[in-house]
Scaffold this motif. Structure first.
Motif, PDB file in Angstrom:
ATOM      1  N   ALA A   1      13.824  -4.059  -3.748  1.00 13.09           N
ATOM      2  CA  ALA A   1      14.648  -5.295  -3.005  1.00 13.09           C
ATOM      3  C   ALA A   1      14.405  -6.420  -4.234  1.00 13.09           C
ATOM      4  CB  ALA A   1      13.877  -5.769  -2.066  1.00 13.09           C
ATOM      5  N   GLY A   2      15.148  -7.831  -3.963  1.00 10.52           N
ATOM      6  CA  GLY A   2      15.166  -8.825  -5.045  1.00 10.52           C
ATOM      7  C   GLY A   2      14.016  -9.815  -4.798  1.00 10.52           C
ATOM      8  N   PHE A   3      12.917  -9.601  -5.128  1.00  9.04           N
ATOM      9  CA  PHE A   3      12.002 -10.576  -5.140  1.00  9.04           C
ATOM     10  C   PHE A   3      12.164 -11.364  -6.155  1.00  9.04           C
ATOM     11  CE2 PHE A   3      10.405  -7.160  -2.327  1.00  9.04           C
ATOM     12  CZ  PHE A   3       9.773  -7.709  -1.289  1.00  9.04           C
ATOM     13  N   TYR A   4      12.125 -12.924  -6.057  1.00 10.72           N
ATOM     14  CA  TYR A   4      12.277 -13.679  -7.138  1.00 10.72           C
ATOM     15  C   TYR A   4      10.906 -13.928  -7.908  1.00 10.72           C
ATOM     16  CZ  TYR A   4      15.987 -15.841  -4.277  1.00 10.72           C
ATOM     17  OH  TYR A   4      17.268 -15.919  -3.593  1.00 10.72           O
ATOM     18  N   VAL A   5       9.730 -13.427  -7.152  1.00 11.53           N
ATOM     19  CA  VAL A   5       8.569 -13.572  -7.967  1.00 11.53           C
ATOM     20  C   VAL A   5       8.370 -12.450  -9.004  1.00 11.53           C
ATOM     21  CG1 VAL A   5       7.207 -11.940  -6.604  1.00 11.53           C
ATOM     22  CG2 VAL A   5       6.037 -13.882  -7.909  1.00 11.53           C
ATOM     23  N   LEU A   6       9.177 -11.254  -8.864  1.00 15.29           N
ATOM     24  CA  LEU A   6       8.975 -10.346  -9.810  1.00 15.29           C
ATOM     25  C   LEU A   6      10.160 -10.489 -10.842  1.00 15.29           C
ATOM     26  CD1 LEU A   6       8.763  -7.134  -7.535  1.00 15.29           C
ATOM     27  CD2 LEU A   6       7.003  -8.682  -8.727  1.00 15.29           C
ATOM     28  N   VAL A   7      11.321 -11.107 -10.638  1.00 14.65           N
ATOM     29  CA  VAL A   7      12.123 -10.930 -11.592  1.00 14.65           C
ATOM     30  C   VAL A   7      12.039 -11.755 -12.824  1.00 14.65           C
ATOM     31  CG1 VAL A   7      13.704 -13.063 -10.868  1.00 14.65           C
ATOM     32  CG2 VAL A   7      14.948 -10.951 -11.717  1.00 14.65           C
ATOM     33  N   TYR A   8      11.169 -12.458 -12.928  1.00 11.65           N
ATOM     34  CA  TYR A   8      10.750 -13.280 -14.079  1.00 11.65           C
ATOM     35  C   TYR A   8       9.616 -12.864 -15.054  1.00 11.65           C
ATOM     36  CZ  TYR A   8      13.862 -17.270 -12.616  1.00 11.65           C
ATOM     37  OH  TYR A   8      14.980 -18.097 -12.293  1.00 11.65           O
ATOM     38  N   ALA A   9       8.970 -11.710 -14.413  1.00  7.36           N
ATOM     39  CA  ALA A   9       7.855 -11.172 -14.977  1.00  7.36           C
ATOM     40  C   ALA A   9       8.205 -10.342 -16.150  1.00  7.36           C
ATOM     41  CB  ALA A   9       6.887 -10.614 -14.020  1.00  7.36           C
ATOM     42  N   SER A  10       7.870 -10.815 -17.330  1.00  3.84           N
ATOM     43  CA  SER A  10       8.087  -9.824 -18.497  1.00  3.84           C
ATOM     44  C   SER A  10       7.079  -8.840 -18.808  1.00  3.84           C
ATOM     45  CB  SER A  10       8.319 -10.681 -19.722  1.00  3.84           C
ATOM     46  OG  SER A  10       9.403 -11.646 -19.527  1.00  3.84           O
ATOM     47  N   MET A  11       6.966  -7.830 -17.870  1.00  8.19           N
ATOM     48  CA  MET A  11       6.018  -6.810 -17.719  1.00  8.19           C
ATOM     49  C   MET A  11       6.427  -5.946 -16.604  1.00  8.19           C
ATOM     50  SD  MET A  11       2.938  -9.372 -16.683  1.00  8.19           S
ATOM     51  CE  MET A  11       3.893 -10.428 -17.654  1.00  8.19           C
ATOM     52  N   PRO A  12       5.552  -4.559 -16.732  1.00  7.72           N
ATOM     53  CA  PRO A  12       5.596  -3.880 -15.301  1.00  7.72           C
ATOM     54  C   PRO A  12       5.253  -4.897 -14.393  1.00  7.72           C
ATOM     55  CG  PRO A  12       4.880  -2.442 -17.290  1.00  7.72           C
ATOM     56  CD  PRO A  12       5.041  -4.047 -17.663  1.00  7.72           C
ATOM     57  N   ASN A  13       6.086  -4.571 -13.172  1.00  7.90           N
ATOM     58  CA  ASN A  13       5.478  -5.359 -11.876  1.00  7.90           C
ATOM     59  C   ASN A  13       5.867  -4.776 -10.651  1.00  7.90           C
ATOM     60  OD1 ASN A  13       8.390  -6.440 -11.114  1.00  7.90           O
ATOM     61  ND2 ASN A  13       8.186  -6.843 -13.379  1.00  7.90           N
ATOM     62  N   VAL A  14       5.191  -5.097  -9.795  1.00  2.00           N
ATOM     63  CA  VAL A  14       5.332  -4.446  -8.118  1.00  2.00           C
ATOM     64  C   VAL A  14       4.819  -5.793  -7.380  1.00  2.00           C
ATOM     65  CG1 VAL A  14       4.711  -2.256  -8.936  1.00  2.00           C
ATOM     66  CG2 VAL A  14       2.743  -3.647  -7.923  1.00  2.00           C
ATOM     67  N   LEU A  15       5.061  -5.608  -5.947  1.00  2.00           N
ATOM     68  CA  LEU A  15       4.877  -6.452  -4.762  1.00  2.00           C
ATOM     69  C   LEU A  15       4.440  -5.395  -3.924  1.00  2.00           C
ATOM     70  CD1 LEU A  15       6.351  -9.601  -3.469  1.00  2.00           C
ATOM     71  CD2 LEU A  15       5.860  -7.888  -2.008  1.00  2.00           C
ATOM     72  N   VAL A  16       3.121  -5.539  -3.473  1.00  2.00           N
ATOM     73  CA  VAL A  16       2.422  -4.872  -2.525  1.00  2.00           C
ATOM     74  C   VAL A  16       2.541  -5.477  -1.212  1.00  2.00           C
ATOM     75  CG1 VAL A  16       0.496  -3.318  -1.824  1.00  2.00           C
ATOM     76  CG2 VAL A  16       0.914  -3.571  -4.208  1.00  2.00           C
ATOM     77  N   GLU A  17       3.283  -4.854  -0.006  1.00  2.00           N
ATOM     78  CA  GLU A  17       2.996  -5.436   1.185  1.00  2.00           C
ATOM     79  C   GLU A  17       2.076  -4.475   2.043  1.00  2.00           C
ATOM     80  OE1 GLU A  17       4.560  -7.865   2.729  1.00  2.00           O
ATOM     81  OE2 GLU A  17       6.374  -8.392   1.452  1.00  2.00           O
ATOM     82  N   THR A  18       0.713  -5.179   2.163  1.00  2.00           N
ATOM     83  CA  THR A  18      -0.451  -4.129   2.410  1.00  2.00           C
ATOM     84  C   THR A  18      -0.341  -3.925   3.915  1.00  2.00           C
ATOM     85  OG1 THR A  18      -1.299  -6.312   3.095  1.00  2.00           O
ATOM     86  CG2 THR A  18      -1.845  -5.242   0.983  1.00  2.00           C
ATOM     87  N   GLY A  19       0.371  -4.371   4.740  1.00  2.63           N
ATOM     88  CA  GLY A  19       0.526  -4.024   6.188  1.00  2.63           C
ATOM     89  C   GLY A  19       1.148  -5.003   6.907  1.00  2.63           C
ATOM     90  N   TYR A  20       1.400  -4.766   8.445  1.00  3.72           N
ATOM     91  CA  TYR A  20       2.211  -5.787   9.141  1.00  3.72           C
ATOM     92  C   TYR A  20       0.967  -6.366   9.989  1.00  3.72           C
ATOM     93  CZ  TYR A  20       6.802  -3.764   8.508  1.00  3.72           C
ATOM     94  OH  TYR A  20       8.028  -3.307   7.936  1.00  3.72           O
ATOM     95  N   LEU A  21       1.036  -7.746   9.779  1.00 10.27           N
ATOM     96  CA  LEU A  21       0.122  -8.693  10.692  1.00 10.27           C
ATOM     97  C   LEU A  21       0.649  -8.725  12.047  1.00 10.27           C
ATOM     98  CD1 LEU A  21      -0.819 -11.442   8.183  1.00 10.27           C
ATOM     99  CD2 LEU A  21      -2.244  -9.494   9.071  1.00 10.27           C
ATOM    100  N   SER A  22       2.068  -8.394  12.234  1.00 13.48           N
ATOM    101  CA  SER A  22       2.556  -8.250  13.652  1.00 13.48           C
ATOM    102  C   SER A  22       2.176  -7.053  14.488  1.00 13.48           C
ATOM    103  CB  SER A  22       4.003  -8.250  13.359  1.00 13.48           C
ATOM    104  OG  SER A  22       4.627  -7.413  12.631  1.00 13.48           O
ATOM    105  N   ASN A  23       1.612  -6.138  13.866  1.00 14.76           N
ATOM    106  CA  ASN A  23       0.947  -4.999  14.397  1.00 14.76           C
ATOM    107  C   ASN A  23      -0.644  -5.269  14.711  1.00 14.76           C
ATOM    108  OD1 ASN A  23      -0.673  -2.380  14.612  1.00 14.76           O
ATOM    109  ND2 ASN A  23       1.526  -1.597  14.427  1.00 14.76           N
ATOM    110  N   ARG A  24      -0.933  -5.250  16.056  1.00 15.20           N
ATOM    111  CA  ARG A  24      -2.348  -5.742  16.330  1.00 15.20           C
ATOM    112  C   ARG A  24      -3.386  -4.700  15.637  1.00 15.20           C
ATOM    113  NH1 ARG A  24      -2.667  -9.084  20.718  1.00 15.20           N
ATOM    114  NH2 ARG A  24      -0.980  -9.204  21.933  1.00 15.20           N
ATOM    115  N   ALA A  25      -3.118  -3.380  15.458  1.00 16.53           N
ATOM    116  CA  ALA A  25      -4.187  -2.364  14.908  1.00 16.53           C
ATOM    117  C   ALA A  25      -4.199  -2.775  13.417  1.00 16.53           C
ATOM    118  CB  ALA A  25      -3.504  -1.066  15.192  1.00 16.53           C
ATOM    119  N   GLU A  26      -3.088  -2.853  12.636  1.00 16.03           N
ATOM    120  CA  GLU A  26      -3.037  -3.212  11.455  1.00 16.03           C
ATOM    121  C   GLU A  26      -3.595  -4.707  11.130  1.00 16.03           C
ATOM    122  OE1 GLU A  26       0.648  -2.277   9.226  1.00 16.03           O
ATOM    123  OE2 GLU A  26       0.545  -0.182   9.773  1.00 16.03           O
ATOM    124  N   GLU A  27      -3.330  -5.566  12.012  1.00 18.74           N
ATOM    125  CA  GLU A  27      -4.193  -6.777  11.588  1.00 18.74           C
ATOM    126  C   GLU A  27      -5.544  -6.744  11.666  1.00 18.74           C
ATOM    127  OE1 GLU A  27      -3.761 -11.283  13.460  1.00 18.74           O
ATOM    128  OE2 GLU A  27      -3.544  -9.730  14.839  1.00 18.74           O
TER     129      GLU A  27
END
Length: 534
Positions: free
Chosen positions: A466-492
């Motif tokens: 997806a088009g994350f702005y924070v990644l597009v300027y990084a001049s190196m290998p890059n990832v964005l980790v969505e660790t889980g859903y805070l809207s899910n009670r168990a995962e929260e």
């Protein structure tokens, strides 16, 4: 001294490195049946190598969406109730703009838009799915289609060069020489007299069509000289333009000339210098950990009140501590170590300034409605061009990117400062720069996905793009980790607990260990590394 670029058919190695969109060798007309409630209608379409394309205008008429066509720029815009969807011929990226917020984001179809007889055809499944998410109507695409006879074979063209057009971008101009066939040898160079010379052997130009070329401040005049064995196009260009880079569009055979200004080249040189410094030291010796949000920006809020910024910082600090304790030859750089607000652009600047070799941005996911059953961790990369099988398509990827990108609204004067990413053409060009890092970004993302799946009691939703702005300027290998859903009670509960954050950090650390070895081996050997071998 003039710079010459000689393009020969034997330059296959160079051509193979150019990122291009999918090539449709053959397209057959087809009829597509749509259903909306009790209404059914047949619309025009094409079948290209098994991929079904639907007429954009006919679909819009069926759904009562107004359409604005810009034939000069080969663009068309659909006007939905809450969004605008802009479509460009021969481009897989659709630009979606929210009417309420004015924020634009790019949506990538699996295939580029077809453009036949001034009509636009979009990949049916992707396009209808997008429209349904933006403006649900219940329209259905029937699986049964009826093919009609193939398009007739094009007759031999009288002219080899059929026109020229100029398109401006924020970081340069693209001059397209239209062709009816694959050209032979050609050369392009800028002479000291301020003219751009393009010479093509064994070619005949349509001088009438070329006389309609629209000039601008960048390209002020065109002259055509037809010779018995060649044709020469000479363009009077602005003094600011000092370099031309030609490539051949392997889909259309058009000759594309990228015109670079002095300022744009200086900016590009700075980026390339940073990249070269990183490559000369083939060690994963600097890792940048970016804890998302912070300070006045809490990020998403969980069902139980957990703030995304707190979870991201907790995981970031625990991950950094593991690296510092176990990888003595690796320097850890944090974009923040406390609850402070760090502007989005500054995060990438920190990473580039410190010559980072890997950029990991840590976040939490959420749905608009809370609580919800949506669950799972996701790892995102930016990839230019068409997604391959290793990257799973994600229906909510655009929504996730929109939510994370809204952080720029906390910054004063963000509209002017982030024009390069909010403008559709510039953002696409920026993502193309990620081709230098995308293989290693994908390699780390796959390793992280596997390690998190092994250690966590959270569903693995895989690697996405997806088009994350924070990644597009990084001049190196890059990832964005969505660790889980805070809207899910168990995962929260997992995400807010120190033990859950520790598990996430341990999984990411294990991925870093495996990636470090593969990354260094691939650069030392000068060959791309296969992530499946490690």
């Amino acid at each position: 001294m003039r710079k010459r670029v000689l393009w020969l058919p034997c330059s296959l190695l160079i051509l193979s490195l150019v990122v291009v969109f999918p090539l449709h060798l053959r397209a057959e007309r087809t009829t597509i049946r749509l259903q909306l409630g009790e209404r059914k209608i047949n619309v025009s379409g094409y079948d290209s190598s098994g991929v079904i394309f639907v007429s954009v205008r006919e679909l819009a008429d069926f759904l009562s969406f107004p359409v604005v066509d810009n034939p000069d720029r080969r663009k068309i815009e659909l006007r939905l109730r809450t969004h605008r969807v802009k479509i460009t011929a021969s481009n897989p990226f659709l630009v979606v703009t929210s009417i309420g917020s004015g924020v634009s984001s790019s949506y990538q179809c699996a295939n580029a838009i077809l453009h036949f007889d001034s009509t636009y055809f979009a990949p049916a499944e992707d396009f209808i799915a997008l429209l349904e998410r933006l403006d649900p109507s219940g329209v259905l695409l029937e699986s049964r289609i009826r093919k009609t006879p193939s398009l007739p074979e094009a007759r031999a063209a009288r002219y080899d060069i059929t026109g020229a057009e100029l398109e401006p971008y924020s970081n340069g101009h693209l001059l397209t020489i239209k062709t009816s066939r694959k050209l032979g040898n050609f050369e392009a160079f800028i002479a000291a007299d301020g003219w751009l010379y393009v010479t093509v052997t064994d070619a005949v130009a349509d001088t009438v069509a070329l006389a309609r070329f629209k000039t601008s401040d960048a390209v002020r005049r065109l002259q055509v000289y037809q010779y018995p064995t060649s044709v020469q196009l000479t363009f009077k260009i602005s003094p600011d333009i000092i370099q031309v880079d030609p490539i051949v569009d392997r889909r259309t055979n058009d000759l594309l000339l990228a015109l670079h200004s002095r300022a744009a080249l200086e900016k590009e040189k700075q980026m390339q210098d940073k990249l070269q410094r990183a490559r000369t030291r083939a060690n994963l010796d600097v890792i940048v950990i970016d804890a998302g949000h912070g300070g006045k920006d809490p990020g998403t809020i969980g069902v139980g009140g957990t703030r995304e910024k707190d979870v991201a910082l907790g995981v970031a600090l625990k991950l950094g501590r593991l690296i510092e304790q176990n990888l003595q030859d690796v320097k850890v750089v944090y974009t923040r170590k406390t609850d402070v607000f760090v502007e989005l652009g500054e995060r990438a600047k920190i990473a580039n300034r410190e010559n980072g070799k890997l950029f990991i941005s840590i976040h939490c996911n959420s749905t608009e409605r809370k609580p919800s059953s949506a669950n799972g961790f996701e790892i995102y990369i930016i990839r230019p061009g068409k997604a391959e099988s290793a990257i799973r398509s994600a229906e909510n990827s655009m929504d996730v990117a929109d939510r994370e990108n809204k952080v720029i609204e906390y910054e004063e004067g963000y509209q002017a400062r982030y024009q390069e990413v909010t403008n559709e053409e510039s953002f696409i060009l920026l993502t193309m720069r990620q081709s230098a890092f995308v293989q290693h970004s994908e390699m780390f993302a796959e390793k992280a996905s596997n390690e998190m799946a092994n250690l966590l009691k959270i569903q693995n939703s895989g690697v996405r793009q997806a088009g994350f702005y924070v990644l597009v300027y990084a001049s190196m290998p890059n990832v964005l980790v969505e660790t889980g859903y805070l809207s899910n009670r168990a995962e929260e509960k997992v995400l807010r607990s120190p033990e859950g954050q520790k598990k996430i950090a341990e999984a990411l650390f294990k991925a870093i260990e495996g990636f470090k070895s593969a990354y260094e081996n691939s650069l030392n050997e000068g060959q791309p590394s296969d992530p499946q071998r490690d």
